[in-house]
Scaffold this active site. Structure first.
Site, short mmCIF file in Angstrom:
data_model
loop_
_atom_site.label_atom_id
_atom_site.label_comp_id
_atom_site.label_asym_id
_atom_site.label_seq_id
_atom_site.Cartn_x
_atom_site.Cartn_y
_atom_site.Cartn_z
N SER A 24 0.81 -1.23 0.00
CA SER A 24 0.00 0.00 0.00
C SER A 24 0.84 1.27 0.00
O SER A 24 0.31 2.36 -0.19
CB SER A 24 -0.94 0.01 1.20
OG SER A 24 -0.19 0.01 2.41
N GLY A 25 2.15 1.16 0.20
CA GLY A 25 3.01 2.33 0.25
C GLY A 25 3.40 2.83 -1.13
O GLY A 25 3.08 2.22 -2.15
N CYS A 80 17.57 6.18 -0.87
CA CYS A 80 17.52 7.02 -2.07
C CYS A 80 18.65 8.05 -2.08
O CYS A 80 19.36 8.20 -3.08
CB CYS A 80 16.15 7.68 -2.19
SG CYS A 80 15.58 8.53 -0.70
N ASN A 93 13.48 9.27 -6.68
CA ASN A 93 13.64 8.53 -5.43
C ASN A 93 12.76 7.30 -5.33
O ASN A 93 13.06 6.37 -4.58
CB ASN A 93 13.38 9.44 -4.23
CG ASN A 93 12.02 10.10 -4.29
OD1 ASN A 93 11.77 10.94 -5.16
ND2 ASN A 93 11.14 9.76 -3.37
#
Length: 351
Positions: free
Chosen positions: A10-11, A149, A318
């Site tokens: 879900s992220g 990142c 990112n």
């Protein structure tokens, strides 16, 4: 087909993993895991994913080992540490996008991740997965820890100086700027639109944990060295993309031509690192908007002759090269596929 699962579906990084894996010619998405959105389909969680994969989010148990060949963990570091402990000897390949296993040195890990308790025997088994720098190690790895990142950007900007030229870098000062997606989907007052839009927010002006992992990796990689590496991080108002500016001070003499050649040579044959001259396009590069939606990292090196410093700039998306795209790239190498498989998309600009 290589069966792939995503935990943390879900992220934001999980959503990009679903997007990339579903379009990959050699991967089949067979499992979606999570805890707070059990039963929900990808299209409900990610408005851009309209297709029906026939999957919904499930709880993660040992049974996932029967469903996947590779499991991507797009989960917070404490969760990744728990799942790695549960599944490390059951799932053939685990690719962790969190910081749980990035830093090997125990003292440094405890400093930056004090709440992340991990199994000591797993730490050495995880390969720190910068594909351009450790590709041969990924080919046999069963546990892969992706760099952060910012760390990806910094490492790719600095590696030609330390691992390539073998320079002794006396001092490195890094300025990092990232869009709001770097903070994930957690609701914080500081991320609300009236406060974030148009802002340049110094959220980590005196240090960032990604700097710790970069120094840890470069020190282990040798042959050059890094005396001190410090970083300040700022949040800016765009959503995707980040840039790091590394200001390098060394007592060794180098010239612009030598630096340019060294970077070009170091990344020869590496399809996702584009070594650029900062004035080669309509806008100065690297610029995050010139890589959005792609797995590219644009790198530029400049010699400040007057002040005796090297300026190494790097920009990436990112959520792609800094997360999901690099995860797929690492998995490609692990399963003997060309590293660009499923990742050939060009940047979207303007975005």
């Amino acid at each position: 087909m290589i069966r792939a699962g995503v935990v943390g579906a879900s992220g934001l990084a999980g959503g990009d993993l679903i997007r990339l894996i579903s379009q990959h010619p050699d991967f089949e998405l067979t499992f979606l895991g999570g805890s707070s959105n059990i039963g929900r389909r990808p299209a409900e969680l990610h408005p851009g994913l309209r297709f029906d994969l026939g999957l919904s989010v499930r709880a993660v148990t040992e049974e996932v080992a029967d469903l996947v060949d590779v499991l991507f963990l797009a989960t917070p570091a404490p969760v990744s540490a728990e799942l790695a402990s549960l599944l490390a000897d059951r799932v053939p390949v685990i690719v962790d996008l969190s910081g749980a296993f990035r830093i090997r040195t125990p003292e440094l890990h405890d400093r930056w991740y004090p709440k992340v308790k991990r199994r000591p025997d797993l730490v050495e088994r995880f390969v720190y997965g910068v594909p351009e720098l450790v590709g041969e190690q990924l080919a046999q790895a069963s546990l892969i820890s992706l760099p952060g990142c910012y760390a990806t950007s910094m490492t790719l900007a600095l590696a030609p100086l330390t691992l390539g030229l073998g320079l002794e870098l006396r001092t490195v000062v890094v300025d990092g700027k990232s869009g709001s997606s770097g903070g994930g989907l957690s609701l914080r007052t500081t991320d609300l639109h009236p406060l974030r839009n148009g802002a340049i927010a110094p959220y980590a002006p005196t240090g960032h944990r990604h700097a710790g992992e970069v120094r840890d990796f470069l020190e282990r990689g040798r042959p050059g060295s890094v005396g001190s590496l410090s970083m300040s991080a700022y949040g800016v108002s765009h959503v995707r993309g980040l840039m790091t500016s590394s200001y390098v001070f060394t007592d060794e003499r180098v010239e612009q031509r030598e630096l340019q050649r060294a970077y070009t040579r170091f990344y020869k044959g590496k399809p996702f690192v584009r070594v650029r001259r900062h004035n080669e396009t309509l806008i100065p590069v690297p610029d995050p908007q010139a890589v959005l939606g792609s797995n590219f990292c644009d790198v530029t090196v400049l010699h400040d002759q007057e002040e005796g410093r090297i300026v190494a700039l790097a920009a990436l998306d990112n959520l792609v090269k800094g997360a999901a795209g690099q995860a797929v790239q690492a998995a490609n190498l692990r399963f003997g596929l060309p590293e660009e498989t499923g990742l050939a998309m060009q940047p979207v600009m303007p975005a």
